[in-house]
Motif scaffolding. Sequence first.
Motif, PDB file in Angstrom:
ATOM      1  N   ARG A   1      37.708  56.259  28.479  1.00  0.00           N
ATOM      2  CA  ARG A   1      36.250  56.907  28.754  1.00  0.00           C
ATOM      3  C   ARG A   1      35.946  57.105  30.418  1.00  0.00           C
ATOM      4  O   ARG A   1      35.392  58.148  30.382  1.00  0.00           O
ATOM      5  CB  ARG A   1      35.255  55.492  28.666  1.00  0.00           C
ATOM      6  N   PHE A   2      36.470  56.470  31.124  1.00  0.00           N
ATOM      7  CA  PHE A   2      36.477  56.750  32.658  1.00  0.00           C
ATOM      8  C   PHE A   2      36.882  58.230  32.743  1.00  0.00           C
ATOM      9  O   PHE A   2      36.261  58.990  33.487  1.00  0.00           O
ATOM     10  CB  PHE A   2      37.200  55.922  33.447  1.00  0.00           C
ATOM     11  N   LEU A   3      38.069  58.501  32.088  1.00  0.00           N
ATOM     12  CA  LEU A   3      38.733  59.849  32.438  1.00  0.00           C
ATOM     13  C   LEU A   3      37.955  60.874  31.849  1.00  0.00           C
ATOM     14  O   LEU A   3      37.498  62.192  32.196  1.00  0.00           O
ATOM     15  CB  LEU A   3      39.973  59.859  31.889  1.00  0.00           C
ATOM     16  N   ARG A   4      37.057  60.722  30.991  1.00  0.00           N
ATOM     17  CA  ARG A   4      36.533  61.793  30.115  1.00  0.00           C
ATOM     18  C   ARG A   4      34.935  61.803  30.504  1.00  0.00           C
ATOM     19  O   ARG A   4      34.662  63.067  30.548  1.00  0.00           O
ATOM     20  CB  ARG A   4      36.425  61.190  28.383  1.00  0.00           C
TER      21      ARG A   4
ATOM     22  N   LEU B   1      33.847  49.918  43.978  1.00  0.00           N
ATOM     23  CA  LEU B   1      32.923  49.360  42.929  1.00  0.00           C
ATOM     24  C   LEU B   1      33.616  48.310  42.386  1.00  0.00           C
ATOM     25  O   LEU B   1      34.771  48.376  41.932  1.00  0.00           O
ATOM     26  CB  LEU B   1      32.241  50.231  41.997  1.00  0.00           C
ATOM     27  N   VAL B   2      33.159  47.049  42.366  1.00  0.00           N
ATOM     28  CA  VAL B   2      34.038  45.787  41.673  1.00  0.00           C
ATOM     29  C   VAL B   2      33.276  45.362  40.482  1.00  0.00           C
ATOM     30  O   VAL B   2      32.110  45.131  40.546  1.00  0.00           O
ATOM     31  CB  VAL B   2      34.017  44.864  42.603  1.00  0.00           C
ATOM     32  N   ASP B   3      33.842  45.449  39.453  1.00  0.00           N
ATOM     33  CA  ASP B   3      33.394  44.609  38.068  1.00  0.00           C
ATOM     34  C   ASP B   3      32.813  43.091  38.226  1.00  0.00           C
ATOM     35  O   ASP B   3      33.619  42.670  38.938  1.00  0.00           O
ATOM     36  CB  ASP B   3      33.940  44.833  36.815  1.00  0.00           C
ATOM     37  N   ALA B   4      31.813  42.628  38.184  1.00  0.00           N
ATOM     38  CA  ALA B   4      31.504  41.453  38.430  1.00  0.00           C
ATOM     39  C   ALA B   4      32.350  40.130  38.111  1.00  0.00           C
ATOM     40  O   ALA B   4      32.498  39.274  38.812  1.00  0.00           O
ATOM     41  CB  ALA B   4      29.840  40.939  37.821  1.00  0.00           C
TER      42      ALA B   4
ATOM     43  N   ASP C   1      29.815  51.128  32.552  1.00  0.00           N
ATOM     44  CA  ASP C   1      29.021  52.187  32.240  1.00  0.00           C
ATOM     45  C   ASP C   1      28.026  52.140  33.938  1.00  0.00           C
ATOM     46  O   ASP C   1      27.639  53.094  34.223  1.00  0.00           O
ATOM     47  CB  ASP C   1      27.994  51.475  31.373  1.00  0.00           C
ATOM     48  N   ALA C   2      27.953  50.790  34.475  1.00  0.00           N
ATOM     49  CA  ALA C   2      27.220  50.744  35.656  1.00  0.00           C
ATOM     50  C   ALA C   2      27.911  51.408  36.778  1.00  0.00           C
ATOM     51  O   ALA C   2      27.354  52.125  37.575  1.00  0.00           O
ATOM     52  CB  ALA C   2      26.930  49.330  36.008  1.00  0.00           C
ATOM     53  N   ALA C   3      29.397  51.291  36.849  1.00  0.00           N
ATOM     54  CA  ALA C   3      29.943  52.204  37.766  1.00  0.00           C
ATOM     55  C   ALA C   3      29.851  53.578  37.654  1.00  0.00           C
ATOM     56  O   ALA C   3      29.744  54.243  38.617  1.00  0.00           O
ATOM     57  CB  ALA C   3      31.421  51.515  37.656  1.00  0.00           C
ATOM     58  N   MET C   4      30.032  54.206  36.379  1.00  0.00           N
ATOM     59  CA  MET C   4      29.754  55.384  36.130  1.00  0.00           C
ATOM     60  C   MET C   4      28.528  56.186  36.540  1.00  0.00           C
ATOM     61  O   MET C   4      28.349  57.035  36.916  1.00  0.00           O
ATOM     62  CB  MET C   4      30.359  55.980  34.576  1.00  0.00           C
ATOM     63  N   THR C   5      27.343  55.263  36.258  1.00  0.00           N
ATOM     64  CA  THR C   5      26.212  55.608  36.716  1.00  0.00           C
ATOM     65  C   THR C   5      25.974  55.755  38.236  1.00  0.00           C
ATOM     66  O   THR C   5      25.630  56.695  38.719  1.00  0.00           O
ATOM     67  CB  THR C   5      25.336  54.697  36.179  1.00  0.00           C
ATOM     68  N   HIS C   6      26.581  54.980  38.814  1.00  0.00           N
ATOM     69  CA  HIS C   6      26.670  54.827  40.303  1.00  0.00           C
ATOM     70  C   HIS C   6      27.377  56.001  40.986  1.00  0.00           C
ATOM     71  O   HIS C   6      26.777  56.969  41.799  1.00  0.00           O
ATOM     72  CB  HIS C   6      27.303  53.604  40.790  1.00  0.00           C
TER      73      HIS C   6
END
Length: 431
Positions: free
Chosen positions: A369-372, A279-282, A342-347
């Motif tokens: 945030r990602f870790l949590r 997944l890559v941020d735009a 947020d989009a990455a974590m939703t995916h």
Amino acid sequence: MNAQAVKIASKTSQDEVLHYMRERGERARAAARHIARADTGTKNAALFALAQLLVDDRRAILAANAEDLRAGRAARLDAAMLDRLELNDSRIETMAEGVRQVAALPDPIGEMTDMKMRPSGIQVGRMRVPLGVVGIIYESRPNVTAEAAILCLKSGNAAILRGGSEAINSNQAIARCIQRALRDAGLPEDAVQILTITDRRAVGAMVTMPEYIDVVIPRGGKGLVAAVSNGARVPVIKHLDGICHVYIDADADVEKAIAVCVNAKTQRYGTCNTMETLLVDAPIAERVLPRLAQIYREAGVELRACERTRRILADAKPATEADWAEEYLAPILSVKIVDGVDAAMTHIARYGSAHTDAIVTENYTRARRFLREVDSASVMVNASTRFADGYEYGLGAEIGISTDKFHARGPVGLEGLTSQKWVVLGDGNVR
């Protein structure tokens, strides 16, 4: 195999399979009582002896493995399974080093923690104890035979190991080393039993014998794990898929991102902690994707990408909905551009398997945030998913990776093979 093993393996009747498994279960239950009270020095003596035997007997082990590989190629096993099946000098040395590492680890059995004095005058705490008899069902990887044996031994458990028919010769060669090490240390050989029967009904019997087996751990493909879980009458520690993600954040260091993503996909293809979706941020996609694509192209990795990615990487194949939920175990990678963490974590929440997911970023807040918020057994920052491994985590070896939340999660080492009981210390106290 010895003559008795051949005779047993050739039996086909259900009654004979059940008799064989019950006999093994009874012997394991009896051995469990002995191994549970073995002192640390005795258990470590067996482990150090095994490490040396694996090195000393490597020629015999490699010869047995060569037989399995020849049979596997003749049976047209796929490349990923042949890779998991293969042993070489390096993998045997890694196996032996894992044994030494487990021997060097603290013995968890008998450890008392959380002792607290109560107003009544009693002390209350917990003591770590073995699970009892552990059944391990696995495919392909003969190194699991050694890993499972040593972890069960050090944690005071008896073990019944059932490997796949494709690794029967390799498993039996390693089994001979294990039996000799137990014997030399004065421990019961029945503490670790490697089944000589490859009939699938043995698995069905194993998972329905709570009177003999306390927990079952399947290691293998989704079909094996699902079959074991669906038919089990004993607790199962498992994971079904390793759909691992790496998310490159807009604030990532590009060089770190490239190093992590190349290693996560190409270091080995047939493992459950290999990255399957990138997944890559735009905002960073134009900077990082062409460089990664070139490296992947040279490594022979096929890219299956979303439409936004294909505007940058025109030669990537279109990804389908099924690709996002696929564990390839092959040189194939799905790639998707997303709009932020947020989009990455939703995916990941929708398509992931709760195994291992990583973020590459220099942004502390997003990393936290990602870790949590990512609900996986292992969550990483600026590190390859390939580190999700008991050896790399300092466990010495692992008996499997659990994506469940009970009883263990992530790589299952010594502590994951124990339970706790309450202990109370008093001085004639009454209530």
